[in-house]
Design an enzyme around this catalytic site. Structure first.
Site, PDB file in Angstrom:
ATOM      1  N   GLU A  68      39.649  41.224  42.506  1.00 33.26           N
ATOM      2  CA  GLU A  68      38.431  41.424  41.734  1.00 33.26           C
ATOM      3  C   GLU A  68      37.174  41.131  42.564  1.00 33.26           C
ATOM      4  O   GLU A  68      36.229  41.900  42.555  1.00 33.26           O
ATOM      5  CB  GLU A  68      38.470  40.476  40.525  1.00 33.26           C
ATOM      6  N   ASP A  69      37.199  40.043  43.287  1.00 34.04           N
ATOM      7  CA  ASP A  69      35.956  39.535  43.877  1.00 34.04           C
ATOM      8  C   ASP A  69      35.839  39.640  45.395  1.00 34.04           C
ATOM      9  O   ASP A  69      34.843  39.208  45.955  1.00 34.04           O
ATOM     10  CB  ASP A  69      35.770  38.051  43.485  1.00 34.04           C
TER      11      ASP A  69
END
Ligand code: MN
Length: 728
Positions: free
Chosen positions: A80-81
């Site tokens: 996700e990051d």
């Protein structure tokens, strides 16, 4: 804000405490990989980002989860990051870890428009993930737990939103999975941010008597131990304090005083066998006087989340009641860690583990139920109520125990036995007496469902009475299958009525086009399917009307001449959910409640479009609202507004209290308000000539019903003879 910083050493230390064979190398590899990927990233709280996945991994180790879950926790935010892709995770850590990471990542993404839609979709995804691999949800719960522990770094509104979701969705799921350790901490943290005043109150009440109660408990434990040891050598005793959220529920939802809660402190006795549990119960009832009606046998009738224990409340020598919980060591592990306790290390959970199947049957049930429903808001409400924590247990005449959510009626009971029983139901007997169909079941009642020989089917009115999603969906599915022509007819009539009421009038072609596009959006192939879905209750038309009106408005130019009613109904609806208000004609406009009459949810109201300050809302009978809209100036500025029934903020209201003056009067009133937990904004008291006095108070309240309760409570105060609502 300084939060605890975790390193790889903390992971190793947590593993050492478990005596389990974790794959340390594998975990270290994941830690190093995640630390490198998150390098240079920081959380809102200022800690290094890697601190978060590390903390989540430690929570999972403490729960006894396997190496793969721990690795997935360490990697749960990298896709996700950071730049890392899921394929890279798969290549380095294997397919199982990649599947877990992918599922956890996807749970966080919410592409929906409204909060309800987002929440429904989120819950649905969680349920599907759970049915697939329960570890996904356990990682997600651990993720949420650490986020809640560090939530004070976020802005106020975010904190409240996340806390509410935690309380409504995550804690109930943890409860359903029996993971008390996570459930209680989530609830306590959520309450701390949702109702900080109450939280502090309870904390203080607990602390103020701490030493006294602890000594008392210690002496009771010593006495029990002395008496039991010679008889049952294998026992372990501990004292337990009820969670703050548990106390909160009793105080603010059941209206009990702190002193009235018997089980704030409890003694827990853990032993080796079930037989010994009952033996110990005998000794306890011999030593102390039991309070009638407080004994619960969750060993023979486990809670739906598999919790097992004997509970009894007894009165100690000092006259103070306390609860005793008796269970085996295995039951205790299940009570603390729930489904995680059933995790067979190395083998994982067998797909054909019957106990596990039973434990997860509710997940499947919820998934099945919501397939029947097409209405988003309905799905959320029904899942939330099915997840809700309080269950009642009732018994069939044959002795089968049926557990249902609190507030369920006999129709819910019938459908919980079997849909055929529900569909043939004509009445019910509770403990041998005939009861009405909306009779709410209480624990321990014997319920006999009376059925007719001829199949005659449920009544549409039942949909308004039943509490469980299961009953609602079974009733709907009966109508769906049995009565298509009637459903179409009923649905069509409802659409016509609703359209007429809202002045949605179009030439035939355009109308068909409008209906077709609405039907399509509701996943109905034809307009008839759409009518039928409304007929059996799968689609709730009133909830679609705002959007339909918007579409209608776009499909049609506003005509030149309008009377006020046309103007009202042909406009669209925008929702300002903060106020719990809906305003015709504007999207998310600024809404404020006027100070002259302080309207409350439930009051008839009207809105006034101000110049540049949004819409101000007045009570319909406020003196500033013209009596006759047809003759007043600028009638087009007055618009219809209505309460949506779900305000999530408070309102100010001013009360005028008349009383015969006496010492302590003002003190009594303020104490009563404090006890009701109300924020007091202003107080103005003045003496009248005749020995009476007039007290004006302004308080924050939630709704008209809330206000009515407050007025009832205040009017019980000595010498108060009238209370009325007023403007400032
Ligand atoms: Mn996370």
């Amino acid at each position: 804000m300084p939060f605890k910083e975790y390193t790889f050493h903390d992971i190793v230390a947590a593993i050492e405490k478990t005596n389990k064979n974790y794959r340390i190398d594998f975990i270290q590899k994941a830690y190093d990989f995640a630390a490198a990927a998150h390098e240079g990233q920081f959380r809102k709280s200022g800690e290094k980002y890697i601190n978060h996945p590390t903390a989540v991994a430690i929570i999972l180790i403490e729960l006894g989860m396997d190496s793969e879950s721990v690795v997935a926790a360490l990697l749960h935010d990298v896709v996700e990051d950071t730049e890392v892709t899921i394929d890279e995770v798969r290549e380095k850590f294997g397919n199982d870890v990649a599947v877990l990471v992918d599922a956890v990542t996807k749970l966080g993404k919410i592409p929906y428009i409204t909060r309800e839609e987002a929440q429904a979709e989120n819950i649905r995804k969680m349920l599907i993930a759970m049915a697939d691999d329960i570890r996904v949800i356990i990682v997600k719960l651990a993720d949420r737990l650490h986020n809640m522990r560090t939530i004070s770094a976020l802005p106020e509104q975010k904190r409240r939103d996340i806390s509410r979701e935690t309380l409504e969705v995550y804690a109930p799921i943890a409860h359903r999975l029996g993971i008390r350790a996570i459930k209680e901490e989530l609830e306590d943290l959520a309450i701390r941010y949702l109702d900080p005043v109450a939280y502090a109150d309870i904390e203080q009440s607990l602390n103020s008597q701490k030493e006294y109660r602890e000594n008392l408990l210690r002496s009771i434990i010593d006495r029990i131990e002395k008496r039991l040891k010679p008889e049952v050598p294998d026992i372990h005793l501990e004292g337990r304090v009820k969670s703050i959220h548990g106390i909160y529920r009793k105080m603010y939802m059941q209206g009990k005083a702190f002193e009235e809660i018997y089980d704030i402190y409890a003694v827990r006795i853990i032993t080796d066998t079930v037989a010994n549990c009952y033996n110990i119960l005998g000794f306890i009832h011999d030593m102390f006087r039991p309070i009638p009606g407080r004994f619960k046998d969750y060993i023979s009738t486990p809670k739906p989340n598999m919790y097992q224990s004997l509970h009894t409340t007894v009165i100690g020598r000092e006259g103070i009641p306390f609860e005793v919980q008796i269970r085996t060591a295995e039951m205790h592990r299940t009570a603390e860690f729930g489904i995680a306790a059933h995790w067979k290390y190395k083998e994982g959970i067998h797909k054909n583990d019957i106990k596990l199947e039973e434990r997860l049957s509710w997940v499947r049930q919820l998934l099945d139920n919501q397939k029947e429903s097409d209405d988003v808001e309905d799905i959320v409400t029904s899942i939330k109520s099915d997840l809700s924590q309080d269950d009642v247990f009732a018994v069939t005449p044959k002795g089968d125990v049926i557990s249902l959510p609190m507030g369920s009626c006999v129709i819910d009971f019938a459908y919980a036995i079997h849909s055929a029983v529900g569909n043939k139901m004509v009445g019910a007997k509770v403990d041998g007496r005939i009861v009405p169909l909306d009779y709410q079941i209480k624990t321990g009642e014997i319920i006999e469902i009376l059925t007719s020989a001829q199949p005659h089917g449920p009544n549409r009115e039942w949909l308004k009475i039943v509490k469980t999603g299961e009953a609602r969906n079974k009733i709907r599915s009966w109508f769906k299958k049995e009565c298509r022509p009637e459903n179409i007819e009923q649905g069509k009539a409802e659409v016509e009525r609703e359209f007429k009421r809202n002045s949605i009038i179009l030439p035939n072609d355009a109308m068909n086009e409008l209906l077709e596009s609405i039907a399509k959006r509701q996943h109905c192939e034809t307009v008839d399917d759409f009518y039928a879905a409304i007929g059996y209750g799968g689609i709730i038309l009133s909830r679609l009307m705002p959007r339909i009106k918007e579409e209608f408005r776009q499909a049609k130019q506003t005509p030149e001449e309008l009377d006020i009613n046309d103007l009202i109904s042909k406009n669209t609806i925008g929702e300002n959910s903060d106020e719990g208000l809906v305003v015709d004609g504007t999207d998310n406009c600024l809404i404020k409640l006027s100070k002259c009459c302080n309207p409350l949810p439930g009051d008839p109201i009207i809105g006034y479009i101000t110049r540049g300050h949004g819409v101000s809302v007045h009570k319909r009978d406020c003196s500033n609202v013209p009596r006759d809209m047809t003759t007043c100036d600028e009638p087009e500025r007055w618009i219809r507004v209505k309460w949506t029934g779900k305000p999530n903020k408070t309102f100010q209201s001013t009360l005028k209290i008349n009383a015969i003056d006496r010492p302590q009067l003002l003190a009594d009133i303020t104490v009563a308000l404090a006890n009701m937990h109300l924020a007091l904004h202003t107080v103005n008291a003045r003496e009248l000539k005749d020995g009476n006095c007039e007290i004006m108070i302004t308080i924050s309240i939630e709704s008209l019903d809330h206000l009515k309760n407050i007025i009832t409570r205040l009017s019980k105060i000595e010498s108060v003879y009238s209370i009325e609502r007023t403007g400032l």
